[in-house]
Design a protein around this motif. Structure first.
Motif, PDB file in Angstrom:
ATOM      1  N   MET A   1       0.829  -1.210   0.000  1.00  0.00           N
ATOM      2  CA  MET A   1       0.000   0.000   0.000  1.00  0.00           C
ATOM      3  C   MET A   1       0.866   1.264   0.000  1.00  0.00           C
ATOM      4  SD  MET A   1      -2.944   1.493   0.025  1.00  0.00           S
ATOM      5  CE  MET A   1      -4.146   0.218   0.410  1.00  0.00           C
ATOM      6  N   ARG A   2       2.005   1.242   0.716  1.00  0.00           N
ATOM      7  CA  ARG A   2       2.859   2.418   0.770  1.00  0.00           C
ATOM      8  C   ARG A   2       3.415   2.785  -0.601  1.00  0.00           C
ATOM      9  NH1 ARG A   2       6.910   0.790   5.502  1.00  0.00           N
ATOM     10  NH2 ARG A   2       6.726  -1.166   4.340  1.00  0.00           N
ATOM     11  N   GLU A   3       3.723   1.776  -1.412  1.00  0.00           N
ATOM     12  CA  GLU A   3       4.248   2.061  -2.746  1.00  0.00           C
ATOM     13  C   GLU A   3       3.164   2.659  -3.643  1.00  0.00           C
ATOM     14  OE1 GLU A   3       6.096  -1.410  -4.281  1.00  0.00           O
ATOM     15  OE2 GLU A   3       7.804  -1.290  -2.897  1.00  0.00           O
ATOM     16  N   TYR A   4       1.929   2.219  -3.471  1.00  0.00           N
ATOM     17  CA  TYR A   4       0.830   2.836  -4.214  1.00  0.00           C
ATOM     18  C   TYR A   4       0.659   4.298  -3.802  1.00  0.00           C
ATOM     19  CZ  TYR A   4      -0.761  -1.639  -6.128  1.00  0.00           C
ATOM     20  OH  TYR A   4      -0.835  -2.829  -6.816  1.00  0.00           O
ATOM     21  N   LEU A   5       0.739   4.565  -2.502  1.00  0.00           N
ATOM     22  CA  LEU A   5       0.609   5.940  -2.027  1.00  0.00           C
ATOM     23  C   LEU A   5       1.752   6.818  -2.531  1.00  0.00           C
ATOM     24  CD1 LEU A   5      -0.572   5.396   1.672  1.00  0.00           C
ATOM     25  CD2 LEU A   5      -1.945   6.092  -0.291  1.00  0.00           C
ATOM     26  N   LEU A   6       2.971   6.257  -2.562  1.00  0.00           N
ATOM     27  CA  LEU A   6       4.104   7.020  -3.084  1.00  0.00           C
ATOM     28  C   LEU A   6       3.911   7.331  -4.564  1.00  0.00           C
ATOM     29  CD1 LEU A   6       6.922   8.229  -2.757  1.00  0.00           C
ATOM     30  CD2 LEU A   6       7.868   5.937  -3.234  1.00  0.00           C
ATOM     31  N   THR A   7       3.445   6.363  -5.321  1.00  0.00           N
ATOM     32  CA  THR A   7       3.179   6.598  -6.749  1.00  0.00           C
ATOM     33  C   THR A   7       2.109   7.655  -6.941  1.00  0.00           C
ATOM     34  OG1 THR A   7       3.758   4.288  -7.217  1.00  0.00           O
ATOM     35  CG2 THR A   7       2.537   5.485  -8.911  1.00  0.00           C
ATOM     36  N   LEU A   8       1.064   7.576  -6.122  1.00  0.00           N
ATOM     37  CA  LEU A   8      -0.003   8.572  -6.197  1.00  0.00           C
ATOM     38  C   LEU A   8       0.535   9.976  -5.903  1.00  0.00           C
ATOM     39  CD1 LEU A   8      -3.562   8.152  -4.712  1.00  0.00           C
ATOM     40  CD2 LEU A   8      -2.326  10.272  -4.372  1.00  0.00           C
ATOM     41  N   CYS A   9       1.332  10.101  -4.855  1.00  0.00           N
ATOM     42  CA  CYS A   9       1.855  11.424  -4.466  1.00  0.00           C
ATOM     43  C   CYS A   9       2.794  11.988  -5.530  1.00  0.00           C
ATOM     44  CB  CYS A   9       2.566  11.328  -3.118  1.00  0.00           C
ATOM     45  SG  CYS A   9       1.473  10.966  -1.721  1.00  0.00           S
ATOM     46  N   ILE A  10       3.660  11.141  -6.099  1.00  0.00           N
ATOM     47  CA  ILE A  10       4.566  11.616  -7.146  1.00  0.00           C
ATOM     48  C   ILE A  10       3.782  12.077  -8.371  1.00  0.00           C
ATOM     49  CG2 ILE A  10       6.372  10.921  -8.745  1.00  0.00           C
ATOM     50  CD1 ILE A  10       7.377  11.351  -5.940  1.00  0.00           C
ATOM     51  N   VAL A 172     -14.015  11.769 -11.717  1.00  0.00           N
ATOM     52  CA  VAL A 172     -13.122  10.664 -12.077  1.00  0.00           C
ATOM     53  C   VAL A 172     -12.240  10.278 -10.892  1.00  0.00           C
ATOM     54  CG1 VAL A 172     -11.203  10.000 -13.568  1.00  0.00           C
ATOM     55  CG2 VAL A 172     -13.158  11.212 -14.523  1.00  0.00           C
ATOM     56  N   CYS A 173     -11.827  11.258 -10.087  1.00  0.00           N
ATOM     57  CA  CYS A 173     -11.027  10.955  -8.899  1.00  0.00           C
ATOM     58  C   CYS A 173     -11.832  10.109  -7.912  1.00  0.00           C
ATOM     59  CB  CYS A 173     -10.563  12.245  -8.245  1.00  0.00           C
ATOM     60  SG  CYS A 173      -9.476  12.008  -6.822  1.00  0.00           S
ATOM     61  N   ILE A 174     -13.101  10.437  -7.721  1.00  0.00           N
ATOM     62  CA  ILE A 174     -13.961   9.641  -6.840  1.00  0.00           C
ATOM     63  C   ILE A 174     -14.117   8.228  -7.383  1.00  0.00           C
ATOM     64  CG2 ILE A 174     -16.318   9.422  -5.976  1.00  0.00           C
ATOM     65  CD1 ILE A 174     -16.423  12.484  -5.879  1.00  0.00           C
ATOM     66  N   ALA A 175     -14.354   8.116  -8.678  1.00  0.00           N
ATOM     67  CA  ALA A 175     -14.498   6.803  -9.294  1.00  0.00           C
ATOM     68  C   ALA A 175     -13.211   5.998  -9.182  1.00  0.00           C
ATOM     69  CB  ALA A 175     -14.899   6.956 -10.761  1.00  0.00           C
ATOM     70  N   ALA A 176     -12.071   6.659  -9.392  1.00  0.00           N
ATOM     71  CA  ALA A 176     -10.787   5.953  -9.296  1.00  0.00           C
ATOM     72  C   ALA A 176     -10.519   5.479  -7.874  1.00  0.00           C
ATOM     73  CB  ALA A 176      -9.661   6.868  -9.769  1.00  0.00           C
ATOM     74  N   ALA A 177     -10.917   6.269  -6.868  1.00  0.00           N
ATOM     75  CA  ALA A 177     -10.730   5.858  -5.479  1.00  0.00           C
ATOM     76  C   ALA A 177     -11.534   4.596  -5.171  1.00  0.00           C
ATOM     77  CB  ALA A 177     -11.127   6.994  -4.538  1.00  0.00           C
ATOM     78  N   ALA A 178     -12.793   4.559  -5.606  1.00  0.00           N
ATOM     79  CA  ALA A 178     -13.614   3.368  -5.385  1.00  0.00           C
ATOM     80  C   ALA A 178     -13.059   2.170  -6.141  1.00  0.00           C
ATOM     81  CB  ALA A 178     -15.060   3.650  -5.801  1.00  0.00           C
ATOM     82  N   PRO A 197      -2.177  -4.596 -11.961  1.00  0.00           N
ATOM     83  CA  PRO A 197      -2.166  -3.473 -12.906  1.00  0.00           C
ATOM     84  C   PRO A 197      -3.352  -2.534 -12.749  1.00  0.00           C
ATOM     85  CG  PRO A 197      -1.584  -5.501 -14.037  1.00  0.00           C
ATOM     86  CD  PRO A 197      -2.046  -5.888 -12.670  1.00  0.00           C
ATOM     87  N   ALA A 198      -4.527  -3.070 -12.484  1.00  0.00           N
ATOM     88  CA  ALA A 198      -5.706  -2.221 -12.306  1.00  0.00           C
ATOM     89  C   ALA A 198      -5.549  -1.333 -11.080  1.00  0.00           C
ATOM     90  CB  ALA A 198      -6.965  -3.080 -12.184  1.00  0.00           C
ATOM     91  N   SER A 199      -4.975  -1.874  -9.995  1.00  0.00           N
ATOM     92  CA  SER A 199      -4.727  -1.055  -8.802  1.00  0.00           C
ATOM     93  C   SER A 199      -3.741   0.071  -9.106  1.00  0.00           C
ATOM     94  CB  SER A 199      -4.185  -1.935  -7.665  1.00  0.00           C
ATOM     95  OG  SER A 199      -5.064  -3.005  -7.383  1.00  0.00           O
ATOM     96  N   ALA A 203      -4.477   4.170  -8.921  1.00  0.00           N
ATOM     97  CA  ALA A 203      -3.684   5.054  -8.070  1.00  0.00           C
ATOM     98  C   ALA A 203      -3.095   6.208  -8.884  1.00  0.00           C
ATOM     99  CB  ALA A 203      -2.565   4.261  -7.388  1.00  0.00           C
ATOM    100  N   ILE A 204      -2.583   5.915 -10.066  1.00  0.00           N
ATOM    101  CA  ILE A 204      -2.028   6.967 -10.920  1.00  0.00           C
ATOM    102  C   ILE A 204      -3.125   7.923 -11.374  1.00  0.00           C
ATOM    103  CG2 ILE A 204      -0.943   7.396 -13.162  1.00  0.00           C
ATOM    104  CD1 ILE A 204       0.672   4.872 -12.768  1.00  0.00           C
ATOM    105  N   LEU A 205      -4.295   7.397 -11.681  1.00  0.00           N
ATOM    106  CA  LEU A 205      -5.404   8.248 -12.115  1.00  0.00           C
ATOM    107  C   LEU A 205      -5.827   9.197 -10.995  1.00  0.00           C
ATOM    108  CD1 LEU A 205      -7.436   9.001 -14.272  1.00  0.00           C
ATOM    109  CD2 LEU A 205      -8.892   7.119 -13.500  1.00  0.00           C
ATOM    110  N   MET A 206      -5.864   8.712  -9.766  1.00  0.00           N
ATOM    111  CA  MET A 206      -6.174   9.599  -8.641  1.00  0.00           C
ATOM    112  C   MET A 206      -5.136  10.712  -8.512  1.00  0.00           C
ATOM    113  SD  MET A 206      -7.658   7.392  -5.441  1.00  0.00           S
ATOM    114  CE  MET A 206      -6.417   6.106  -5.487  1.00  0.00           C
ATOM    115  N   GLY A 207      -3.857  10.368  -8.689  1.00  0.00           N
ATOM    116  CA  GLY A 207      -2.816  11.379  -8.614  1.00  0.00           C
ATOM    117  C   GLY A 207      -2.942  12.424  -9.701  1.00  0.00           C
TER     118      GLY A 207
END
Length: 445
Positions: A1-10, A172-178, A197-199, A203-207
């Protein structure tokens, strides 16, 4: 999960930092079209915000490729490369449209080609779970046609809803979060690597959306344009295709126990059929209504008008910000309601909660424009728009009362009483013939 969050933040940071320079480039390049009849904004605003979003996508994929756990996604699957190829093509078409206003049929052809590029590289639907039938394998042509159709519908649904400041990016951000929560649960709970890959895409779409939203909230400083709306629509469709057509339902081993328990356990398998529809439910409904409305009038389905859902919200009295928040509310209700139902389909509380929240949303939707009023003792300390009508009328009548004091009993004024009107353009008030004239405000800030 931390790597997904890091990707999202970047991804969010790169998108946010690049949007400012992209805005200046759009102004210099002349990507500021004149205001059209269907537009809501009143000042020319630059487009090409999709440039920053595309580079945010590239940064997110690059960072994920160098992380320990997420790098396995690139080693075991070709889907990230397929997404990048299709995104680059659709982004280029969007940039040309933002600058030169290309024909709608050309854009449609470009969308189909971008979807075909992803299909050729392996991002396609291989099978679909059908209720009471099971998993149905698709032929190559069936999978290609279904993939292209889903990509084109999603892209145009997101493009149609992009009519208010911050609306498309927020929805789209709301949809990507769900969708991220759903795909991550499939990957983490069931141990299915095909859902990774879908996850990552979610995460990138939310970012991308979170990084662009601060520049796009009302009043927007820049629009994403077709280069942005078609891009996030394609990324959203890619995640739905990945988790729907690549994850084999038989791997979950849900066929156990009684028939009733099996039906409840199979809900997470059927949700991939519904989740891509729920996350674009409102944009898709807007798209269908627009096509029906335009063809009923004898117009082209691609002809623009002011009959979209967000336009209707403005017409019934909602403000710009309130209309956007209402659309956010219903998007979150549909997307997260489907997500909660996939986790525990046997719980009646989920259904009751969705019904209750839907009723609240309906009340908010039909609520007329509300302006708070200050109490009488505080009316002198607040702007006139927050005062009661009687108080406002009394304040407006005060100049007339002062004017009568200068007039004699016969209604005639002293001949020596001369009034000097305030010249136009000067900030002041002139009492000529009982009227007020306020000079124009300077536009320099």
């Amino acid at each position: 999960m931390r790597e997904y969050l890091l990707t999202l933040c970047i991804t969010a940071a790169v998108t946010y930092l690049l949007t400012g320079p992209v805005r200046k480039f759009a102004i210099v390049a002349g990507a500021m079209p004149e205001i059209r009849a269907r537009d809501v904004h009143r000042e020319p605003t630059p487009r090409l915000g999709g440039i920053a979003m595309f580079f945010g996508l590239c940064a997110g994929l690059l960072v994920a490729d160098h992380l320990t756990n997420l790098s396995e996604v690139f080693e075991n699957s070709n889907e990230p490369r397929a997404l990048l190829s299709g995104a680059a093509l659709i982004w280029l078409i969007g940039v040309l449209d933002d600058k030169f206003e290309i024909d709608a049929l050309i854009k449609l052809g470009g969308q189909m080609i971008a979807a075909g590029v992803m299909v050729v590289q392996g991002l396609t639907i291989l099978w679909i779970p059908v209720p009471w039938v099971g998993t149905v394998a698709l032929t190559q042509w069936q999978g290609t046609l279904l993939t292209v159709a889903l990509v084109v519908i999603t892209i145009n649904a997101v493009n149609f809803v992009d009519g208010l400041d911050g609306l498309a990016a927020g929805m789209v951000c709301i949809a990507a979060a769900a969708f991220f929560m759903y795909a991550y649960r499939i990957w983490y709970s069931y141990g299915i690597e095909a859902a990774a890959p879908a996850s990552l895409f979610a995460a990138i779409l939310m970012g991308m959306c979170l990084g662009f939203l601060p520049h796009n909230m009302h009043p927007a400083r820049i629009f994403m344009g077709d280069s942005g709306s078609m891009l996030i629509g394609l990324v959203l469709a890619a995640g739905a295709i990945s988790v729907t057509g690549q994850v084999d339902p038989d791997v979950m081993k849900l066929f156990s126990g009684s028939e009733r328990n099996t039906v409840h356990q199979m809900v997470p398998v059927y949700i991939p059929l519904l989740m891509p529809l729920t996350i674009i439910a409102i944009p898709a409904a807007d798209l269908i209504l627009a096509i029906v409305r335009r063809t009923w009038r004898g117009q082209s389905p691609f002809a623009a008008d002011r009959g979209h859902l967000h336009h209707r919200l403005l017409e019934i009295g909602h403000s710009h910000s309130r209309a956007v928040l209402i659309m956010y509310f219903f998007s979150a209700l549909i997307a997260f309601g489907a997500l909660a139902y996939s986790v525990n389909a046997a719980s009646m509380w989920i259904v009751l909660s969705v019904v209750f929240l839907s009723a609240i949303g309906l009340v908010l939707l039909l609520l007329p424009r509300f302006t708070p009023r200050a109490p009488r003792w505080a009316e002198r300390f607040v702007p006139p728009r927050y005062r009661r009508r009687k108080a406002v009328a009394a304040v407006e009548a005060e100049p007339a009362a002062d004017e009568t004091d200068e007039v004699g009993a016969t209604g005639d004024k002293d001949e020596t009483d001369e009034r000097v009107p305030v010249a136009a353009g000067v900030s002041g008030v002139s009492r000529v013939n009982g009227a007020t004239a306020i000079g124009p405000r300077s536009r320099t800030r």
